[in-house]
Design a protein around this motif. Structure first.
Motif, short mmCIF file in Angstrom:
data_model
loop_
_atom_site.label_atom_id
_atom_site.label_comp_id
_atom_site.label_asym_id
_atom_site.label_seq_id
_atom_site.Cartn_x
_atom_site.Cartn_y
_atom_site.Cartn_z
N ASP A 113 -5.01 56.21 24.10
CA ASP A 113 -5.77 56.31 22.85
C ASP A 113 -5.57 55.11 21.93
OD1 ASP A 113 -7.09 58.81 23.28
OD2 ASP A 113 -5.18 59.81 22.95
N ASP A 114 -4.65 54.22 22.29
CA ASP A 114 -4.38 53.02 21.49
C ASP A 114 -4.96 51.76 22.14
OD1 ASP A 114 -2.57 54.10 19.28
OD2 ASP A 114 -1.66 54.91 21.10
N ASN A 115 -5.84 51.95 23.11
CA ASN A 115 -6.56 50.88 23.81
C ASN A 115 -5.71 50.07 24.78
OD1 ASN A 115 -9.08 51.49 22.73
ND2 ASN A 115 -8.67 50.30 20.89
N HIS A 116 -4.52 50.54 25.16
CA HIS A 116 -3.75 49.88 26.21
C HIS A 116 -4.35 50.28 27.55
CE1 HIS A 116 -0.61 50.39 22.99
NE2 HIS A 116 -0.59 49.09 23.18
N LEU A 117 -4.49 49.32 28.45
CA LEU A 117 -4.96 49.60 29.79
C LEU A 117 -3.77 49.69 30.73
CD1 LEU A 117 -7.28 49.93 31.86
CD2 LEU A 117 -7.33 47.42 32.04
N PHE A 118 -3.74 50.75 31.53
CA PHE A 118 -2.69 50.97 32.52
C PHE A 118 -3.33 51.01 33.90
CE2 PHE A 118 -1.15 52.84 28.62
CZ PHE A 118 0.18 52.45 28.58
N GLU A 119 -2.57 50.57 34.88
CA GLU A 119 -3.00 50.64 36.28
C GLU A 119 -1.87 51.25 37.08
OE1 GLU A 119 -4.25 47.66 39.99
OE2 GLU A 119 -3.67 46.81 38.06
N LEU A 120 -2.20 52.18 37.94
CA LEU A 120 -1.26 52.68 38.95
C LEU A 120 -1.73 52.04 40.25
CD1 LEU A 120 -1.06 56.43 37.91
CD2 LEU A 120 0.32 54.50 37.13
N HIS A 121 -0.90 51.18 40.83
CA HIS A 121 -1.33 50.37 41.97
C HIS A 121 -0.50 50.65 43.21
CE1 HIS A 121 -3.23 47.10 44.06
NE2 HIS A 121 -2.04 46.59 44.35
N ALA A 122 -1.19 50.89 44.31
CA ALA A 122 -0.54 51.16 45.59
C ALA A 122 -0.70 49.93 46.48
CB ALA A 122 -1.15 52.39 46.25
N GLY A 123 0.02 48.90 46.19
CA GLY A 123 -0.04 47.68 46.97
C GLY A 123 1.04 46.74 46.49
N THR A 124 1.26 45.68 47.26
CA THR A 124 2.29 44.70 46.91
C THR A 124 1.65 43.32 46.79
OG1 THR A 124 2.80 44.15 49.21
CG2 THR A 124 4.02 46.01 48.22
N LEU A 125 2.39 42.40 46.23
CA LEU A 125 1.92 41.02 46.15
C LEU A 125 1.67 40.45 47.54
CD1 LEU A 125 1.30 38.37 44.67
CD2 LEU A 125 3.78 37.93 44.63
N ASP A 126 2.57 40.70 48.48
CA ASP A 126 2.38 40.19 49.84
C ASP A 126 1.10 40.75 50.47
OD1 ASP A 126 4.67 38.65 49.70
OD2 ASP A 126 5.93 40.13 50.74
N GLN A 127 0.83 42.03 50.27
CA GLN A 127 -0.41 42.61 50.81
C GLN A 127 -1.63 41.97 50.17
OE1 GLN A 127 0.57 46.65 49.76
NE2 GLN A 127 0.92 47.23 51.90
N ARG A 128 -1.59 41.75 48.86
CA ARG A 128 -2.72 41.14 48.15
C ARG A 128 -2.97 39.72 48.66
NH1 ARG A 128 -4.81 42.00 42.73
NH2 ARG A 128 -4.28 44.13 43.25
N LEU A 129 -1.93 38.93 48.79
CA LEU A 129 -2.09 37.55 49.25
C LEU A 129 -2.61 37.50 50.68
CD1 LEU A 129 1.11 35.92 47.71
CD2 LEU A 129 -1.28 35.69 46.93
N ALA A 130 -2.14 38.40 51.53
CA ALA A 130 -2.61 38.46 52.91
C ALA A 130 -4.09 38.85 52.95
CB ALA A 130 -1.78 39.44 53.73
N ALA A 131 -4.51 39.82 52.14
CA ALA A 131 -5.91 40.23 52.10
C ALA A 131 -6.80 39.09 51.61
CB ALA A 131 -6.07 41.45 51.20
#
Length: 145
Positions: A113-131
């Motif tokens: 309600d205070d305009n902060h954006l949150f993300e719940l992420h199921a992945g890692t930096l290594d997975q992201r870089l590989a993709a």
């Protein structure tokens, strides 16, 4: 001399109790401190432990606008539906996800309600870089010489 990691993340919020419910009931954080009249900082604050993270909610004026600036918490993909249910039960608007490429991991986004954006992420930096590397290699194959 080196940075070891993140010490804590502070969110300035209009309603500490509402944020305590979001962090506790919605995300599973444990409240460990409430200054309640013993302001040692610039305003009343509550401390939470979420996984190994120290989160702070501090009383103050909320963000004026929403943006894509956010904090992302690491979760297992199998837990995302449960988090969605818990957040929606608190009246939190879960946002439609952004487009994803295969292999970068699933996410659930929401604003408080205070305009902060949150993300719940199921992945890692290594997975992201590989993709991304796979996508970059595939797009290079289709570029004319």
């Amino acid at each position: 001399m080196s940075i070891r990691g993140i010490s804590h993340v502070t969110f300035v919020v209009a309603d500490l109790e509402r944020t305590a419910r979001l962090f506790g009931e919605g995300l599973g954080a444990r409240e460990v401190y409430d200054s309640a009249g013993r302001e040692h900082s610039i305003s009343r604050e509550k401390f939470f432990v979420l996984g190994d993270l120290w989160l702070v909610a501090m009383q103050g004026a909320p963000l004026a606008d929403r943006s894509y600036r956010h904090v992302a918490f690491a979760v297992d993909a199998a837990e995302l539906p449960g988090y969605r249910q818990r957040l929606q039960a608190l009246g939190v608007e879960v946002l439609p996800g952004r487009g994803r490429i295969e292999g970068e991991g699933e996410s659930l986004y929401f604003h408080d309600d205070d305009n902060h954006l949150f993300e719940l992420h199921a992945g890692t930096l290594d997975q992201r870089l590989a993709a991304y590397a796979v996508m970059d290699a595939a797009s290079a194959q289709f570029k004319p010489d």
